[in-house]
Design an enzyme around this catalytic site. Structure first.
Site, PDB file in Angstrom:
ATOM      1  N   HIS A  78       0.916  -1.360   0.123  1.00  0.00           N
ATOM      2  CA  HIS A  78       0.128  -0.122  -0.023  1.00  0.00           C
ATOM      3  C   HIS A  78       0.844   1.137   0.034  1.00  0.00           C
ATOM      4  O   HIS A  78       0.458   2.253  -0.268  1.00  0.00           O
ATOM      5  CB  HIS A  78      -1.106   0.058   1.288  1.00  0.00           C
ATOM      6  CG  HIS A  78      -0.296   0.322   2.529  1.00  0.00           C
ATOM      7  ND1 HIS A  78      -0.462  -0.557   3.479  1.00  0.00           N
ATOM      8  CD2 HIS A  78      -0.017   1.518   3.096  1.00  0.00           C
ATOM      9  CE1 HIS A  78       0.259   0.006   4.691  1.00  0.00           C
ATOM     10  NE2 HIS A  78       0.446   1.315   4.288  1.00  0.00           N
ATOM     11  N   ASP A 124      -0.110  -7.566   1.362  1.00  0.00           N
ATOM     12  CA  ASP A 124       0.418  -5.962   1.601  1.00  0.00           C
ATOM     13  C   ASP A 124       2.113  -6.087   1.558  1.00  0.00           C
ATOM     14  O   ASP A 124       2.618  -5.792   2.359  1.00  0.00           O
ATOM     15  CB  ASP A 124      -0.062  -5.501   2.749  1.00  0.00           C
ATOM     16  CG  ASP A 124       0.170  -4.064   2.643  1.00  0.00           C
ATOM     17  OD1 ASP A 124       0.512  -3.569   1.488  1.00  0.00           O
ATOM     18  OD2 ASP A 124      -0.233  -3.424   3.778  1.00  0.00           O
ATOM     19  N   GLN A 213       0.835   6.186  11.693  1.00  0.00           N
ATOM     20  CA  GLN A 213       0.895   7.013  10.608  1.00  0.00           C
ATOM     21  C   GLN A 213       2.293   7.394  10.182  1.00  0.00           C
ATOM     22  O   GLN A 213       2.939   7.767  11.052  1.00  0.00           O
ATOM     23  CB  GLN A 213      -0.010   7.951  10.456  1.00  0.00           C
ATOM     24  CG  GLN A 213      -1.633   7.958  10.595  1.00  0.00           C
ATOM     25  CD  GLN A 213      -1.981   7.903  11.838  1.00  0.00           C
ATOM     26  OE1 GLN A 213      -1.653   8.279  13.042  1.00  0.00           O
ATOM     27  NE2 GLN A 213      -3.099   7.030  11.888  1.00  0.00           N
ATOM     28  N   GLY A 214       2.708   6.838   9.139  1.00  0.00           N
ATOM     29  CA  GLY A 214       4.097   7.228   8.675  1.00  0.00           C
ATOM     30  C   GLY A 214       4.932   5.889   8.788  1.00  0.00           C
ATOM     31  O   GLY A 214       6.039   6.071   8.410  1.00  0.00           O
ATOM     32  N   ASP A 215       4.651   4.880   9.559  1.00  0.00           N
ATOM     33  CA  ASP A 215       5.615   3.664   9.703  1.00  0.00           C
ATOM     34  C   ASP A 215       5.378   2.704   8.831  1.00  0.00           C
ATOM     35  O   ASP A 215       5.900   1.739   8.759  1.00  0.00           O
ATOM     36  CB  ASP A 215       5.142   3.259  11.269  1.00  0.00           C
ATOM     37  CG  ASP A 215       5.797   4.110  12.322  1.00  0.00           C
ATOM     38  OD1 ASP A 215       6.746   4.757  12.078  1.00  0.00           O
ATOM     39  OD2 ASP A 215       5.255   4.202  13.523  1.00  0.00           O
ATOM     40  N   SER A 216       4.116   2.910   7.950  1.00  0.00           N
ATOM     41  CA  SER A 216       3.815   1.871   7.068  1.00  0.00           C
ATOM     42  C   SER A 216       5.127   1.015   6.212  1.00  0.00           C
ATOM     43  O   SER A 216       5.956   2.048   5.837  1.00  0.00           O
ATOM     44  CB  SER A 216       2.733   2.007   5.941  1.00  0.00           C
ATOM     45  OG  SER A 216       1.575   2.189   6.477  1.00  0.00           O
TER      46      SER A 216
END
Length: 261
Positions: A78, A124, A213-216
């Site tokens: 993603h 993913d 948020q931002g660690d994906s």
């Protein structure tokens, strides 16, 4: 079905969502997703030299990743689905995002798992090919034989430059945190769409420590191996809602085809 939020939503989008409806609303699968470590502490690149972040051509960090070979990075699908190699950079050796340390590598190819549709549906995972080979220690992948690394209660390390709270500001520095893997039953209770074939969950029952948020795309590590890539979850560090990670061992053969030996 529990409302979920992918962990790559751009911080400006996250802030807007938080202000209006909170970070529990589903976002379109096409939205950017970026998570960050909540309840973490400073980490050093020398200790985790295989940790990288993905950025735009302007230098804006939007995801994490793991260097698994000199010119190969594993991340979340993603993070890069719909992106072009020309619009993507991989930054290695830079724990302070405001510094100029390390290497900024271009991307020549992006492989996204062919079954990927949305993070919550599984598959993913993605592999980036760099335009140069980086001389570094690499992080080996968990294999199908590494079933012990996925046992509930296993202590893991998560890393990233994401936000330190839902809708908060991104971290300037690389952060790390230690979280235990949960049982499949625990994760299934939190997320009806959870699949033990493609995912693994980690977190404390009371919450407080998580990716965000931002660690994906960033690593979750156990036994010195990459066991997962940060994928999705409801909010960040909420009690009863652990973080969800792509189960790397399930995709080992496909990933090795892309990475090479």
């Amino acid at each position: 079905m529990a409302n979920t939020l992918h962990r790559l939503v751009k911080f400006t989008v996250v802030a807007a969502i938080a202000a209006v409806v909170g970070l529990l609303t589903s976002v379109p699968s096409s939205a950017d997703v970026t998570p960050f470590v909540v309840g973490g502490s400073r980490a050093t690149i020398s200790q985790y030299p295989w940790t990288v972040f993905l950025s735009s051509t302007s230098g804006s960090q939007f995801c994490g990743g793991s260097l698994v070979k000199g010119d190969k990075v594993v991340t979340a699908a993603h993070c890069v689905s719909g992106r072009t190699p020309a619009s993507t950079r991989v930054v290695w050796g830079r724990e302070d995002k405001q510094s100029t340390a390390g290497i900024v590598a271009g991307v020549t190819a992006i492989w996204v798992h062919p079954d990927y549709r949305t993070a919550t549906a599984g598959s993913d995972v993605a592999v980036l090919t760099l335009d140069q080979s980086i001389n570094s220690t690499y992080l080996p992948l968990a294999t199908p034989a590494d079933t012990d690394l996925y046992t509930a209660g296993t202590s893991t390390t998560v890393l990233g430059w994401g936000t330190t709270s839902s809708g908060g500001s991104a971290s300037r520095y690389l952060l790390k945190a230690t979280v235990p893997l949960t049982s499949d039953e625990t994760c299934q209770t939190a997320y009806p769409q959870y699949s033990s074939l493609s995912m693994v969950c980690a977190g404390f029952p009371e919450g407080g420590v998580d990716t965000c948020q931002g660690d994906s795309g960033g690593p979750i590590v156990a036994g010195g191996k990459l066991i997962g890539a940060t994928s999705w979850g409801r909010g960040c560090a909420l009690a009863g809602y652990p973080g969800v990670y792509s189960r790397v061992a399930s995709y080992y053969d496909l990933l090795i085809e892309q990475i090479g030996v």
